[in-house]
Design a protein around this motif. Sequence first.
Motif, short mmCIF file in Angstrom:
data_model
loop_
_atom_site.label_atom_id
_atom_site.label_comp_id
_atom_site.label_asym_id
_atom_site.label_seq_id
_atom_site.Cartn_x
_atom_site.Cartn_y
_atom_site.Cartn_z
N GLU A 171 0.84 -1.20 0.00
CA GLU A 171 0.00 0.00 0.00
C GLU A 171 0.88 1.24 0.00
O GLU A 171 1.76 1.39 0.84
CB GLU A 171 -0.93 0.00 1.22
N VAL A 172 0.63 2.13 -0.95
CA VAL A 172 1.46 3.32 -1.13
C VAL A 172 0.55 4.54 -1.23
O VAL A 172 -0.55 4.48 -1.80
CB VAL A 172 2.30 3.22 -2.43
N THR A 173 0.98 5.66 -0.67
CA THR A 173 0.27 6.94 -0.83
C THR A 173 1.18 7.90 -1.58
O THR A 173 2.31 8.15 -1.17
CB THR A 173 -0.12 7.54 0.53
N ALA A 174 0.67 8.41 -2.69
CA ALA A 174 1.46 9.31 -3.54
C ALA A 174 0.50 10.10 -4.41
O ALA A 174 -0.67 9.74 -4.55
CB ALA A 174 2.45 8.51 -4.40
N PRO A 175 0.98 11.20 -5.02
CA PRO A 175 0.09 11.98 -5.91
C PRO A 175 -0.34 11.15 -7.11
O PRO A 175 0.44 10.35 -7.66
CB PRO A 175 0.98 13.16 -6.34
N GLU A 176 -1.58 11.32 -7.51
CA GLU A 176 -2.05 10.69 -8.73
C GLU A 176 -1.34 11.33 -9.92
O GLU A 176 -1.19 12.55 -9.98
CB GLU A 176 -3.56 10.85 -8.87
N VAL A 177 -0.90 10.52 -10.86
CA VAL A 177 -0.11 11.00 -11.99
C VAL A 177 -0.87 10.71 -13.27
O VAL A 177 -1.32 9.59 -13.51
CB VAL A 177 1.27 10.33 -12.04
N VAL A 178 -1.04 11.74 -14.10
CA VAL A 178 -1.68 11.58 -15.41
C VAL A 178 -0.82 12.28 -16.44
O VAL A 178 -0.36 13.41 -16.24
CB VAL A 178 -3.10 12.18 -15.43
N VAL A 179 -0.58 11.62 -17.56
CA VAL A 179 0.15 12.23 -18.67
C VAL A 179 -0.84 12.97 -19.55
O VAL A 179 -1.86 12.42 -19.97
CB VAL A 179 0.91 11.17 -19.48
N ASP A 180 -0.54 14.24 -19.85
CA ASP A 180 -1.48 15.12 -20.55
C ASP A 180 -1.21 15.16 -22.05
O ASP A 180 -1.30 16.20 -22.68
CB ASP A 180 -1.37 16.53 -19.95
N ASN A 181 -0.85 14.03 -22.63
CA ASN A 181 -0.50 14.03 -24.05
C ASN A 181 -1.67 14.34 -24.96
O ASN A 181 -1.59 15.18 -25.85
CB ASN A 181 0.06 12.66 -24.46
N LEU A 182 -2.78 13.64 -24.76
CA LEU A 182 -3.86 13.68 -25.74
C LEU A 182 -5.13 14.29 -25.18
O LEU A 182 -6.23 13.85 -25.49
CB LEU A 182 -4.15 12.27 -26.27
N ASN A 183 -5.00 15.33 -24.39
CA ASN A 183 -6.18 16.00 -23.86
C ASN A 183 -6.61 17.17 -24.71
O ASN A 183 -7.56 17.86 -24.36
CB ASN A 183 -5.91 16.50 -22.43
N HIS A 184 -5.95 17.42 -25.84
CA HIS A 184 -6.26 18.61 -26.62
C HIS A 184 -6.43 18.24 -28.09
O HIS A 184 -5.66 18.65 -28.95
CB HIS A 184 -5.15 19.66 -26.45
N ILE A 185 -7.47 17.43 -28.38
CA ILE A 185 -7.72 17.05 -29.76
C ILE A 185 -8.30 18.24 -30.53
O ILE A 185 -9.17 18.96 -30.03
CB ILE A 185 -8.66 15.83 -29.85
N LEU A 186 -7.81 18.43 -31.74
CA LEU A 186 -8.24 19.54 -32.58
C LEU A 186 -9.26 19.09 -33.61
O LEU A 186 -10.26 19.77 -33.84
CB LEU A 186 -7.04 20.17 -33.28
N PHE A 187 -9.02 17.96 -34.26
CA PHE A 187 -9.99 17.46 -35.22
C PHE A 187 -9.72 16.02 -35.56
O PHE A 187 -8.64 15.49 -35.31
CB PHE A 187 -10.01 18.31 -36.50
N ARG A 188 -10.74 15.38 -36.13
CA ARG A 188 -10.64 14.04 -36.71
C ARG A 188 -11.11 14.13 -38.14
O ARG A 188 -12.04 14.88 -38.45
CB ARG A 188 -11.48 13.04 -35.92
N GLY A 189 -10.48 13.36 -39.03
CA GLY A 189 -10.92 13.37 -40.42
C GLY A 189 -10.28 12.27 -41.23
O GLY A 189 -9.31 11.63 -40.81
N ALA A 190 -10.86 12.04 -42.40
CA ALA A 190 -10.31 11.10 -43.38
C ALA A 190 -9.93 11.89 -44.61
O ALA A 190 -10.64 12.83 -45.01
CB ALA A 190 -11.34 10.02 -43.74
N PRO A 191 -8.81 11.57 -45.25
CA PRO A 191 -8.43 12.31 -46.46
C PRO A 191 -9.52 12.23 -47.53
O PRO A 191 -10.06 11.16 -47.81
CB PRO A 191 -7.14 11.61 -46.91
N SER A 192 -9.84 13.37 -48.09
CA SER A 192 -10.78 13.44 -49.22
C SER A 192 -9.98 13.92 -50.42
O SER A 192 -9.38 15.01 -50.37
CB SER A 192 -11.92 14.42 -48.90
N GLY A 193 -9.92 13.10 -51.46
CA GLY A 193 -9.04 13.43 -52.58
C GLY A 193 -7.59 13.40 -52.17
O GLY A 193 -6.76 14.12 -52.74
N GLY A 194 -7.28 12.58 -51.15
CA GLY A 194 -5.89 12.45 -50.70
C GLY A 194 -5.42 13.55 -49.77
O GLY A 194 -4.22 13.63 -49.48
N LYS A 195 -6.36 14.37 -49.24
CA LYS A 195 -5.91 15.51 -48.44
C LYS A 195 -6.93 15.87 -47.37
O LYS A 195 -8.13 15.76 -47.57
CB LYS A 195 -5.67 16.72 -49.35
N ILE A 196 -6.42 16.30 -46.22
CA ILE A 196 -7.19 16.99 -45.19
C ILE A 196 -6.52 18.34 -44.98
O ILE A 196 -5.30 18.41 -44.83
CB ILE A 196 -7.19 16.23 -43.85
#
Length: 662
Positions: A87-112
């Motif tokens: 049993e250990v007590t320590a600060p909860e740790v979270v990596v903030d890599n992917l908390n700021h998504i801007l958009f999702r898409g599929a290439p249309s005509g080979g491009k986004i």
Amino acid sequence: MTTSCVKDNLDDALNPDLETEGEVETPIEELEITQLQIPSGFAFGTEKELTIQINDNTADVIYDVYAYNNEIVYGNDITFLNEEGEEVTAPEVVVDNLNHILFRGAPSGGKIEHSVVIPSYYKQLYIRRKEGFKYSSSIVDISSNRITYTHVPKAGKNTWAGKSIVEDYLYCVNGNAELFQIDPITGAYTFVSDMPMGSYTAAIDKQNMLLYSIGKSSPYPLMKYDLVNDSWDTVGNVGQGGPRLSYNSADGLLYFSTNSKLYTIDPQNANIISNWNISGLDKQQGGDLDFAADGTIYLCSFSGLYRLDSNGNGDYDAVRISGEDLPFSPTSMTIDSNEELWLANNSNDSDLIVMDTQTGGWEYRYGPNSTSGITFGRTINDLATLSIVNENAEDPDTDGDGITDSNDEYPNDAEKAFEQFTPSKYGWGTVAFEDLWPYLGDYDFNDTAINYRFVAVLNSDNMAVQLDIHFEVTSDGAGLINAFGIEMENIAPSLIESVTGTVLTENYINVAANGTEQGQDKAVFILFDNNETMVNVPTTVVVKFTTPITTTQLGLAPFNPFLIVDRDRGREIHLPNKSRTTLGVNNTAVEGVNHDIDGNFATDSGLPWAINIVHNFIPPKESVPVNQAYNFFNEWAISGGELYQDWYKDSNGYRNESQLQD
């Protein structure tokens, strides 16, 4: 009712007494806000604009683009069991890599190609590519306001020799709440998702495409990740923690083990169904377990690899397979489609070894002790394998828009497929106003503050068909009845099909049939006309376009936001250097000191009446200037936004919490 800001209550600070010879210069952090020397042209922007172009001619691929930083967030102290069962007590740790998504898409005509707004302090983009269930990614430096990324296909197909119709994907979790994928062929690492809680366990139900994981701290929630739809749910609480977990496709149950006990867990409700004792483990700490294709249970602990055989007492005997020469104490294990075991340790930069289940022979594959030259720079606390055969066979395109259901945000609507976010999918931005324009206020920026999130709904060609505006008034310190509107600077009113969800009660805003404001040259809509009634009321306004438009034509959120002060329709307050709408009036004939004669919504010294912060901004208390509540505001302002670009965040030492609103 909170008292309104007092007109010109900071005027005395505009002309401070000249310093006498020998007087000590006031430190930057102690300067009054009206003493700041603001660089010419600085508009107090906290964001930067980017155009992102992705080139990829591959069919059926999906891109997610994130503003990226490798920040580690330390939360409150939690008590948890480590992989040794302590049993250990320590600060909860979270990596903030992917908390700021801007958009999702599929290439249309080979491009986004999209234009986006990101916080100024971000220096990189994380571009994640998904082809079937295979993830790959690139981290791209932001060196200009235009980013071009071109996917270059690799020669050949990543498949195991003799297993051309099967592809293996290694999914990994750790105590820092990271879920990531490792390509077993190349060792390529791709971040997949933040987890609800850090964990030491992972198990995959291949038939239903679900990954299960038990949280590392009480009450030890059973978390479920949908591998197809990229979403998390919490099933229930297991009630105890431990390092070993696997899914048995033969009975549809999770098998969970800690120390010398083995349990079954119902994945539908997290209930423990049965338990057995394990005899023969030389060390009971750490490790993992997994099922081979023939149902054999393999278990590893810190003393190596074992096979579990049912004994005559209704329990299990641990039969040692590995010798004493394992290079580390294993904390995770999975079996691939070749019936080979992958094992990892839980160091800060984990090693991966591959082991033969028959002989116990092993070799380093990836990590700092391997000869591959590939390291991950992170802990692997558990592993699970997803093996895919003919992976596209069961992914329909229900609405026929060319985007399969698993990748389509709107699988039943052919006009909609993807989303673009400002500031991000889960984050909030804030527009905050001083409402005494053209007089000086007290610069607490709490007269009217509005949290916002803009979601542009895109079709399969990445064209905008709709704009969802989620907002909430978070502060009303004015004592005036104020309205809030948005002008879309590139959009004519005729391009708007409808605007729904606005809250107009004061009977002075004239609205056309399509929901835009009448008499405007550009598309303008007033979201509400009484700020007092909107405090802490989450609201969504939906704007539909008559025809799909590019995100470049759509413009950059929050577009041109403005306040209408005290029911006076012509009295608009905008961000610095923004134009008033057709109905706005710059009345220079006012009583008192007009600090905005030229009407650019900035004082002669450069101070604004409105500020846009691409973050959830907590306004100061009444009559507390923003630079007294936020310790690095002054440095940011006088540097023209170069220093402390994240001054508004809840980082250590950034805020005077006692000066902020509750």
